[in-house]
Scaffold this motif. Structure first.
Motif, PDB file in Angstrom:
ATOM      1  N   HIS A 309       0.889  -1.174   0.000  1.00  0.00           N
ATOM      2  CA  HIS A 309       0.000   0.000   0.000  1.00  0.00           C
ATOM      3  C   HIS A 309       0.916   1.211   0.000  1.00  0.00           C
ATOM      4  CE1 HIS A 309      -3.191   2.825   1.173  1.00  0.00           C
ATOM      5  NE2 HIS A 309      -2.366   3.273   2.101  1.00  0.00           N
ATOM      6  N   GLU A 397      -7.769  -2.532  -2.086  1.00  0.00           N
ATOM      7  CA  GLU A 397      -8.389  -2.135  -0.815  1.00  0.00           C
ATOM      8  C   GLU A 397      -8.854  -0.688  -0.897  1.00  0.00           C
ATOM      9  OE1 GLU A 397      -5.370  -2.740   2.148  1.00  0.00           O
ATOM     10  OE2 GLU A 397      -5.385  -4.912   1.933  1.00  0.00           O
ATOM     11  N   SER A 398      -9.623  -0.349  -1.899  1.00  0.00           N
ATOM     12  CA  SER A 398     -10.061   1.040  -2.064  1.00  0.00           C
ATOM     13  C   SER A 398     -11.080   1.430  -1.016  1.00  0.00           C
ATOM     14  CB  SER A 398     -10.701   1.214  -3.444  1.00  0.00           C
ATOM     15  OG  SER A 398      -9.707   1.120  -4.415  1.00  0.00           O
ATOM     16  N   GLY A 399     -10.789   2.480  -0.290  1.00  0.00           N
ATOM     17  CA  GLY A 399     -11.745   3.001   0.680  1.00  0.00           C
ATOM     18  C   GLY A 399     -12.350   4.276   0.137  1.00  0.00           C
TER      19      GLY A 399
HETATM   20  C1  LIG Z   1      -3.413  -0.732   4.294  1.00  0.00           C
HETATM   21  C2  LIG Z   1      -4.412   0.192   3.717  1.00  0.00           C
HETATM   22  N1  LIG Z   1      -5.288  -0.273   2.822  1.00  0.00           N
HETATM   23  C3  LIG Z   1      -6.223   0.519   2.270  1.00  0.00           C
HETATM   24  C4  LIG Z   1      -6.307   1.838   2.604  1.00  0.00           C
HETATM   25  C5  LIG Z   1      -7.372   2.684   1.950  1.00  0.00           C
HETATM   26  O1  LIG Z   1      -6.823   3.655   1.156  1.00  0.00           O
HETATM   27  P1  LIG Z   1      -7.746   4.537   0.208  1.00  0.00           P
HETATM   28  O2  LIG Z   1      -8.787   5.135   1.040  1.00  0.00           O
HETATM   29  O3  LIG Z   1      -6.824   5.512  -0.388  1.00  0.00           O
HETATM   30  O4  LIG Z   1      -8.319   3.670  -0.824  1.00  0.00           O
HETATM   31  C6  LIG Z   1      -5.428   2.382   3.531  1.00  0.00           C
HETATM   32  C7  LIG Z   1      -5.524   3.803   3.887  1.00  0.00           C
HETATM   33  O5  LIG Z   1      -4.621   4.517   4.103  1.00  0.00           O
HETATM   34  C8  LIG Z   1      -4.438   1.537   4.114  1.00  0.00           C
HETATM   35  O6  LIG Z   1      -3.579   1.988   5.005  1.00  0.00           O
END
Ligand SMILES: Cc1ncc(COP(=O)(O)O)c(C=O)c1O
Length: 849
Positions: A309, A397-399
């Motif tokens: 990530h 892992e898009s949030g």
């Molecule tokens: C390990 C990991 N996965 C996924 C995410 C989600 O990132 P994003 O919201 O940019 O998709 C984060 C956020 O920082 C993270 O630390």
């Protein structure tokens, strides 16, 4: 910064008027109107041209909702979920373009009338479904295009938003795509275990990240025993031993991932999670060490996943390409070292276009979902072909990209100092009171004014400037310069003690009047405003006080200067003429928003064009794209708690029937439906009736009491007796064992003084005149329904979070009031009123009514 010099014209996404001008005659009617409208903001519009030239006096085209939409760049950042309606309201299309829409203003009004106060957080669950579907469609297209033999299964990182309705929605909408979840702590894992087990989705991927101890490891292994595909990711080398010991203890074989510390570094704000110095992940030599250890343990078949990530909000696709190359080769190496690799997990980072500029700016992204999917899939494919290894399942892992659009925070403007009607009247009176007599030479009059004092002289010169504001671009500029000069003179004179406060105030009023007149003349004659008066000019921004806490609801805008689109949800058919900044409710100078999205990307704008407030009319704004991180990271600075939240989803039952009864136990954050004798419209600003309504709700609901005081109410008779004793001990004027004063018995405030019953239970005894629950009307939402309303925190709940004993506080104030009444210092009616107000606020929303 590009601040003052940036004409609003540029925000309108039109070309420079100089470029457009010669071609004006070739423009369509609509385009020509746009140019005309844009002109009034353009200081660069044809410098030689003045209002005396014929076409400049042409009537100004009407402002339209489409103009507002362009001004706020709604199409740029709205991803077709939001648009302006013909009657000037923001419409939300939670199912995307073509789907049924909701009028956000009408919905807010209906909920407010029903008693649910702003600020209101709307959670549009179908938006999450739409984003999940879109991401999966992009990966399917990429898989097909590159003839990739593997699959794609995304996971949602629950740290982005822990809300239960949202997590359940991700699982539900994600079902066709085998969408899973990612956790980053033990608490998140505990939550997710129940969600997966409860929704029958235990087969999906569960990626377990974050700091881990032995307990965490065991929980992950228990997940496997429950049939969940829980994969535990080694973020630090030391975690491997913990995991191996736990696996031996429980006799469960784990599925292991390794988080790699890639050397490719993300340059943006969140870049510290990438590169050699990243907080998490194993370096190359640690990865090799881990593989060797697993080989020695005979567990290489358990190593299944490579994780990385590089940080959130990757604005440029080049970064994705570079990272994917490094990671794909790493993956191939692990396969070739003998691990049973099956997954490559690319972490988060997929950006959101907050300013809608489609650029590399921090608040934007210069690529599409499809570009992203293409680059991820093609990079993995290329390396798999080169190394002749089987293609892995790709995980992301898009949030941010999945849930940001789903939350919209609607809040009202409380006031702005300059909007007071009285002040305008006063200002007009001042202007009129200054006489310039035609029959006397001006210099003579000014001299006379100077002799009678500096204040008089300044006012007179202002009046002269004011009277000479003519419809000519240069004259307007000149008038503004003169007015500014004399205003500054006023300040200097005040500092020298020459001007009284009253005179200084009058000078300020004359300055405001002159500016207003300049604007008026410019508008009427379609002339460019002097630079400093353009709506985007810093010196003339007005501060709008808003019913919101930045620290609670948009913490990233303060902490890391993140930009969010902010737009009025109504009056979009009107031209916004005020350049505003927003100040929140907290007593903190940082509690403000004074940087706004720049639809062209780049430096943020220092002001937001808004409408002048109207007397007695609410003005609502919405903060968009707040669905991730803001809700989970907000603090209770100044004790502003969580928001009244309205969860919207597609209608499942009878279409359009959205009647929703919120049980009394759940209405603590809401004002109840008004009593018969209360004002019919809860927006009526009658604090006392609102308080008594709240008290009635409080008196009416035992359930509410128990929920309210769950951690504080004395649970048994002994505790209640102790509480009673404590109250009596510390209550001056209330003798031990004394009867509850009559004024308290009448009003149902017994528990204030006696502490009788358990905690608040006594409040429930008397019942109230108002409905205790919040009954939302059957809203015609065409295609949607309100799934639930989650009340925001009450003052009492927020106090409990800071370890205050709410029951004890009520009793203390009750005793003090009783003492004041008993001693004759306070009339009983006032005592009753005080207690009503105190309880009502304790039960009420932490925001302004
Ligand atoms: C390990 C990991 N996965 C996924 C995410 C989600 O990132 P994003 O919201 O940019 O998709 C984060 C956020 O920082 C993270 O630390």
């Amino acid at each position: 910064m590009e601040v003052c010099s940036l004409p609003l014209l540029q925000q309108l996404s039109l070309k420079n008027t100089r470029e457009l001008e010669p071609a004006c005659s070739d423009l369509s009617d609509g385009e020509e109107q746009q140019v005309l409208k844009a002109r009034r903001y353009s200081g660069i519009y044809s410098p030689g041209k003045t209002a005396t030239e014929p076409e400049a006096a042409a009537p100004l085209p009407r402002w339209s909702p489409a103009d507002s939409s362009t001004l706020y760049n709604v199409p740029g950042w709205g991803d077709k979920f939001f648009k302006a309606s013909d009657d000037g309201h923001i419409l939300v299309a939670p199912q995307g373009e073509g789907g049924p829409t909701l009028d956000l203003y009408a919905l807010t009004e209906q909920l407010t009338v029903a008693g649910l106060r702003a600020p209101l957080l709307f959670r549009f669950l179908p938006i999450v479904g739409h984003r999940i579907a879109k991401l999966n469609a992009a990966f399917s297209a990429a898989i097909e295009r590159f003839e990739y033999q593997g699959t794609y299964n995304g996971v949602f990182p629950v740290k982005a938003n822990h809300d239960k309705s949202l997590i359940d929605a991700v699982l539900e909408y994600g079902t066709p795509h085998q969408f899973g979840l990612e956790v980053g702590s033990k608490a998140e894992l505990v939550m997710v275990m129940a969600r997966l087990a409860g929704t029958g989705r235990r087969g999906v991927n569960l990626v377990c990240n974050g700091f881990k101890d032995a307990e965490y490891m065991e929980l992950v292994l228990h997940c496997r025993e429950l049939g969940m595909n829980a994969m535990v990711v080694m973020e630090q080398y030391s975690e491997l031993d913990l995991l191996l010991s736990a696996a031996r203890r429980l006799g469960v074989r784990p599925s292991i991932g390794i988080r790699a510390k890639l050397t490719t570094r993300h340059a943006g704000h969140w870049g510290s999670t990438s590169g050699d110095k990243a907080k998490f992940g194993l370096r190359a030599r640690e990865i090799v060490g881990a593989v060797n250890t697993l080989a020695e343990e005979g567990m290489l078949d358990c190593l299944n996943l490579l994780h990385f990530h590089v940080g959130s909000q990757i604005t440029n696709i080049r970064m994705v390409k570079e990272v994917m190359r490094e990671a794909s080769f790493l993956y191939a190496e692990l396969v070739q070292m003998g691990a049973t690799m099956r997954f490559i997990d690319c972490g988060g980072g997929l950006a959101v276009d907050y300013d809608g500029s489609f650029t590399d700016s921090h608040a934007s992204m210069s690529y599409t979902l499809q570009h992203y999917a293409n680059d991820v899939v093609s990079a993995v494919q290329e390396v798999c072909i080169q190394r002749s290894i089987p293609p892995p399942t790709i995980i992301t892992e898009s949030g941010r990209a999945l849930a940001s659009h789903a939350s919209v925070l609607v809040f009202d403007v409380l006031n702005t100092p300059e909007c007071l009607h009285e002040k305008r009247v006063e200002q007009e009176e001042v202007v009129e009171s200054i006489e310039i007599r035609d029959d006397k030479p001006l210099t003579k009059q000014l001299r006379a004014a100077a002799r009678s004092g500096k204040g008089k002289f300044l006012l007179m010169t202002f009046k002269e400037v004011y009277d000479n504001i003519t419809a000519d671009a240069f004259a307007l500029r000149e008038a503004y310069n003169d007015a500014s000069y004399f205003k500054d003179e006023g300040v200097r004179a005040f500092k020298l003690g020459v001007l009284s406060l009253e005179e200084r105030a009058q000078v300020d009023m004359m300055f405001d009047a002159a500016c207003e007149r300049i604007r008026e003349v410019a508008r009427e004659a379609d002339l460019p405003l002097p630079d400093a008066l353009r709506p985007d000019a810093v010196p003339h921004t007005k501060m709008y006080h808003v019913n919101l806490s930045v620290f609670r609801s948009a913490v990233d805008s303060w902490a890391i200067q993140q930009l969010f689109p902010i737009v009025p949800i109504h009056r979009l058919e009107e031209e916004p003429t005020v350049a505003a900044t927003l100040a929140d409710l907290t007593c903190d100078s940082d509690g403000k928003v004074d940087r706004f999205i720049n639809p062209r990307g780049g430096d943020p704008l220092p002001a937001l064009p808004l409408h002048p407030l109207r007397n007695g009319e609410k003005y609502y704004l919405a903060l968009f794209l707040t669905g991730v991180y803001q809700e989970v990271m907000g603090s209770i600075h100044n004790m502003f708690g969580s928001l009244n939240t309205v969860v919207v989803r597609e209608a499942r039952g009878q279409a359009g029937d959205a009647a929703l009864v919120v049980e009394p136990a759940a209405v603590q954050g809401c004002e109840p439906a008004p009593c018969a004798d209360a004002p019919a419209h809860p927006m009526a600003d009658d604090a006392s009736s609102a308080s008594s309504a709240s008290l009635a709700a409080l008196e009416g609901g035992m359930e509410a009491d128990s929920a309210f005081t769950a951690t504080h109410a004395p649970a048994d008779g002994a505790a209640a007796a102790a509480a009673t004793a404590a109250v009596h001990d510390g209550a001056p004027g209330v003798p031990d064992g004394a009867e509850t004063p009559a004024f308290m018995q009448d009003s149902g405030h017994e528990s204030f003084a006696s502490g009788s019953g358990s905690g608040f239970a006594a409040f429930g005894a008397s019942g109230g005149g108002c409905a205790a629950g919040l009954v939302l009307p059957s809203l015609q939402l065409s295609g949607y329904e309100l799934q639930e309303v989650v009340p925001g925190e009450t003052v009492g709940q927020v106090l409990s979070r800071a370890n205050h004993d709410v029951g004890e506080m009520l009793r203390t104030v009750g005793a003090a009031t009783a003492a004041a009444v008993a001693s004759g210092e306070m009339p009983p009616e006032l005592g009753q009123r005080l207690l009503s107000a105190y309880t009502a606020r304790m039960r009420g929303y932490t925001y302004m009514l």
